[in-house]
Design a protein around this motif. Structure first.
Motif, PDB file in Angstrom:
ATOM      1  N   PHE A 114       0.828  -1.208   0.000  1.00 18.58           N
ATOM      2  CA  PHE A 114       0.000   0.000   0.000  1.00 18.58           C
ATOM      3  C   PHE A 114       0.866   1.263   0.000  1.00 18.58           C
ATOM      4  O   PHE A 114       1.643   1.498   0.923  1.00 18.58           O
ATOM      5  N   ALA A 115       0.685   2.069  -1.034  1.00 18.02           N
ATOM      6  CA  ALA A 115       1.451   3.313  -1.137  1.00 18.02           C
ATOM      7  C   ALA A 115       0.885   4.394  -0.234  1.00 18.02           C
ATOM      8  O   ALA A 115       1.611   5.278   0.222  1.00 18.02           O
ATOM      9  N   ASN A 116      -0.428   4.337   0.006  1.00 13.45           N
ATOM     10  CA  ASN A 116      -1.104   5.380   0.768  1.00 13.45           C
ATOM     11  C   ASN A 116      -1.799   4.760   1.975  1.00 13.45           C
ATOM     12  O   ASN A 116      -2.487   3.739   1.855  1.00 13.45           O
ATOM     13  N   VAL A 117      -1.632   5.383   3.136  1.00  9.93           N
ATOM     14  CA  VAL A 117      -2.252   4.916   4.369  1.00  9.93           C
ATOM     15  C   VAL A 117      -3.140   6.030   4.900  1.00  9.93           C
ATOM     16  O   VAL A 117      -2.694   7.171   5.058  1.00  9.93           O
ATOM     17  N   VAL A 118      -4.406   5.688   5.165  1.00  7.15           N
ATOM     18  CA  VAL A 118      -5.374   6.677   5.660  1.00  7.15           C
ATOM     19  C   VAL A 118      -5.915   6.202   7.005  1.00  7.15           C
ATOM     20  O   VAL A 118      -6.824   5.366   7.048  1.00  7.15           O
ATOM     21  N   PRO A 119      -5.378   6.691   8.117  1.00  8.43           N
ATOM     22  CA  PRO A 119      -5.946   6.354   9.420  1.00  8.43           C
ATOM     23  C   PRO A 119      -7.158   7.243   9.714  1.00  8.43           C
ATOM     24  O   PRO A 119      -7.022   8.443   9.954  1.00  8.43           O
ATOM     25  N   ASP A 120      -8.352   6.655   9.644  1.00 10.42           N
ATOM     26  CA  ASP A 120      -9.582   7.361  10.001  1.00 10.42           C
ATOM     27  C   ASP A 120      -9.791   7.199  11.496  1.00 10.42           C
ATOM     28  O   ASP A 120      -9.653   6.092  12.025  1.00 10.42           O
ATOM     29  N   GLU A 121     -10.183   8.286  12.187  1.00 10.18           N
ATOM     30  CA  GLU A 121     -10.164   8.321  13.652  1.00 10.18           C
ATOM     31  C   GLU A 121      -8.738   8.022  14.131  1.00 10.18           C
ATOM     32  O   GLU A 121      -8.475   7.064  14.861  1.00 10.18           O
TER      33      GLU A 121
END
Length: 453
Positions: free
Chosen positions: A191-198
Motif C-alpha cells: 500500500f502506497a497510501n495509508v489513511v488512518p480514520d479516527e
C-alpha cells in the motif's frame, strides 16, 4: 531515516486536474462501477448490503439486487481547501468536526492522486463498523467516486483473504487487523497510501528515533505504548509508504499530549520530538496535587499550545463549523444508519410474518399487532424481552452500541445525550460504558435523569 523517507515532491491540484482531463475516459472504462456485495440467495452482484437483502418470493430480480442511491458532490469552499491540503502534502492530517466532509474530501484527494498516475493501492484504517459499511457506502453514494472500487478487509481469515485478492485501488479494514495484515505481507507491504480514520486510535504510540554509530537512524520501541501502533509505525515511517492522510474530528480530546503519537506517523518526530519523553519534557510539567502524590498531573506549560500549533500548522488543517457557519442557529442533523446483522433481521422478519420466534429454548409470541411492533422495536434495538412476567431479556446484536462507540470517539469529549426506549437498553449501555472507565462518563453524567425515566 533521512528526511526524504518522509517528504518529497508534492502533487499539485493543477497536475491532478490535467491528468483528469487527459485520462478520464481511460480511467472510467478501467474502473467501471461494480456492485460491492453479492446476493446471498443467487450469488449475483448486488447493491444491497447482505443484512438488507430480503428473500425473494420466487427468484431474484434486479429489484431484489437493488440500485444505489447516487448523489452529486456539491463543492464547498472548505471542502476544496481540505482536498487541496491532502493532495499537496504527502503526509498530513485533517482535523474536522463531524459533518464537515472528511470522507468526501479524502475520496476527492485519492481520486486526484490516481488520476495523476498513482498505481499502488490505498489502505484505510477505521473502526470496524466504519470500515465495513461507511467507507464502501460513501464510495458508491457519490457519483463523483463510483469509478473507484473499494474492498473491506473484515470478517474471518477466509473472507479477509478474499477481500485482499480483489484488484481495486481502495481497501478498508479495522485497526484490530493491523497485526494480521503486517504478518500477512511481511516485508512486501503493497500500500502506497495509508489513511488512518479516527487517527486518535494511534495516540498511544511510544517509540523513539535513535542513531547508530555509522550515523543511520532506526526506530526503537519503548515500554507502555501500543504494540499495534508500534508495528504500524515501522512500516508507515519507511519508504514503502508514500502518503499518509490522518483524519479525526478531535485530535486532542484528552489534551495536547494526544498529539505526539499521531504526528509521529507524519514526520517521525521532527516537529514534536523524536521520543514522547522529549515531547513531554519540553512542553509539559507535572503538578503535584498533594504532598503524597507520586506522579502528579501532566499539564502544558505556558505558551505550549501556541508553540505546538505553530510547529504543526504546515501539515495539519483544522476545520471548525464555527469558522464556516458563523450564523448557524439551527443544529445540523445527521442520521447514522445502523445495519442489522443477518440473523437479527431474519428474526425481525419472522416476527413480522408469524408473530412468533424462538431464541435459544424460549418461544416469544406477540398476541396483538401492537405487541408485535414493540417486539420488532426491541429486536432493532438489540435485545428482546423473553418473559413479560420476570422482564428477562436476551441480547440479539450490539450494532447500535458499536455505532454509539464510534459517535463517542468522534465527538472527542463533547457532551452527548443518549435516549433509550427499554430498560434492557439502559442495562446494555451501562455494561458497554462502565463507570470505572473515564471514557464512559457520558452515560453517568446523565444517570439521575436516566434513572428517573
Amino acid at each position: 531515516m533521512s528526511r526524504n523517507d518522509i517528504t518529497g515532491d508534492s502533487l499539485t491540484t493543477k497536475a491532478a486536474t490535467d491528468a483528469f482531463r487527459e485520462g478520464w475516459e481511460r480511467i472510467f472504462h478501467r474502473h467501471t462501477p461494480v456492485a460491492p456485495f453479492r446476493c446471498v440467495f443467487c450469488g449475483a452482484p448486488s447493491w444491497r448490503d447482505p443484512t438488507d437483502q430480503i428473500p425473494p418470493a420466487d427468484y431474484c430480480s434486479d429489484f431484489e439486487h437493488g440500485e444505489p442511491e447516487v448523489f452529486e458532490v456539491i463543492p464547498r469552499a472548505y471542502g476544496q481547501l481540505a482536498t487541496d491540503h491532502l493532495v499537496n502534502n504527502l503526509r498530513c492530517a485533517l482535523f474536522a468536526r463531524p459533518g464537515m466532509g472528511k470522507t468526501v474530501a479524502t475520496l476527492a484527494a485519492l481520486d486526484s492522486i490516481y488520476l495523476a498516475g498513482e498505481t499502488r493501492p490505498t489502505i484505510i484504517f477505521a473502526p470496524k463498523r466504519v470500515a465495513k459499511y461507511t467507507w464502501p457506502k460513501e464510495v458508491n453514494k457519490w457519483a463523483d467516486f463510483r469509478h473507484l472500487e473499494i474492498s473491506a478487509i473484515v470478517g474471518n481469515e477466509k473472507e479477509r483473504l478474499a477481500a485482499l485478492s480483489r484488484d481495486v485501488p481502495l481497501f478498508t479494514t479495522n485497526y484490530e487487523q493491523i497485526p494480521w495484515l503486517l504478518d500477512h505481507f511481511g516485508s512486501k507491504w503493497p500500500f502506497a497510501n495509508v489513511v488512518p480514520d479516527e487517527a486518535t486510535k494511534l495516540k498511544s504510540l511510544r517509540i523513539s528515533v535513535r542513531q547508530r554509530k555509522d550515523g543511520s537512524r532506526y526506530l526503537h520501541g519503548t515500554k507502555g505504548g501500543s504494540l499495534r501502533a508500534d508495528r504500524l509505525a515501522r512500516v508507515v515511517c519507511s519508504p514503502a509508504v508514500r502518503r499518509v492522510m490522518e483524519l479525526t474530528g478531535t485530535p486532542v480530546s484528552n489534551g495536547l499530549k494526544d498529539l505526539w503519537g499521531q504526528l509521529f506517523f507524519l514526520d517521525a518526530g521532527r516537529r514534536l520530538g523524536r521520543s514522547y519523553g522529549a515531547f513531554e519534557q519540553r512542553w509539559f510539567e507535572r503538578v503535584m496535587k498533594h504532598k503524597n502524590d507520586k506522579f502528579g498531573e501532566l499539564r502544558p506549560k505556558i505558551g505550549a499550545e501556541a508553540e505546538i500549533n505553530s510547529r504543526i500548522a504546515d501539515i495539519c488543517l483544522a476545520l471548525d463549523p464555527k469558522d464556516w457557519f458563523p450564523d448557524l442557529k439551527v443544529p445540523l442533523r445527521f442520521t447514522v444508519m445502523v445495519d442489522m446483522p443477518a440473523k437479527a433481521r431474519e428474526l425481525y422478519k419472522k416476527m413480522e410474518r408469524e408473530m412468533y420466534i424462538e431464541i435459544g429454548n424460549k418461544g416469544i409470541e406477540a398476541f396483538t399487532a401492537s405487541s408485535m411492533t414493540m417486539k420488532c422495536r426491541q429486536l432493532a434495538a438489540g435485545a428482546i424481552y423473553t418473559d413479560p412476567e420476570t422482564e428477562d431479556w436476551a441480547e440479539v446484536h450490539d450494532e447500535k452500541l458499536q455505532a454509539l462507540e464510534d459517535i463517542y470517539e468522534e465527538a472527542g469529549g463533547l457532551p452527548l445525550l443518549v435516549a433509550y426506549n427499554f430498560k434492557s437498553d439502559l442495562a446494555r449501555l451501562l455494561r458497554a460504558f462502565p463507570v470505572s472507565s473515564p471514557r464512559r462518563a457520558l452515560i453517568w453524567r446523565l444517570m439521575p435523569a436516566l434513572r428517573s425515566l
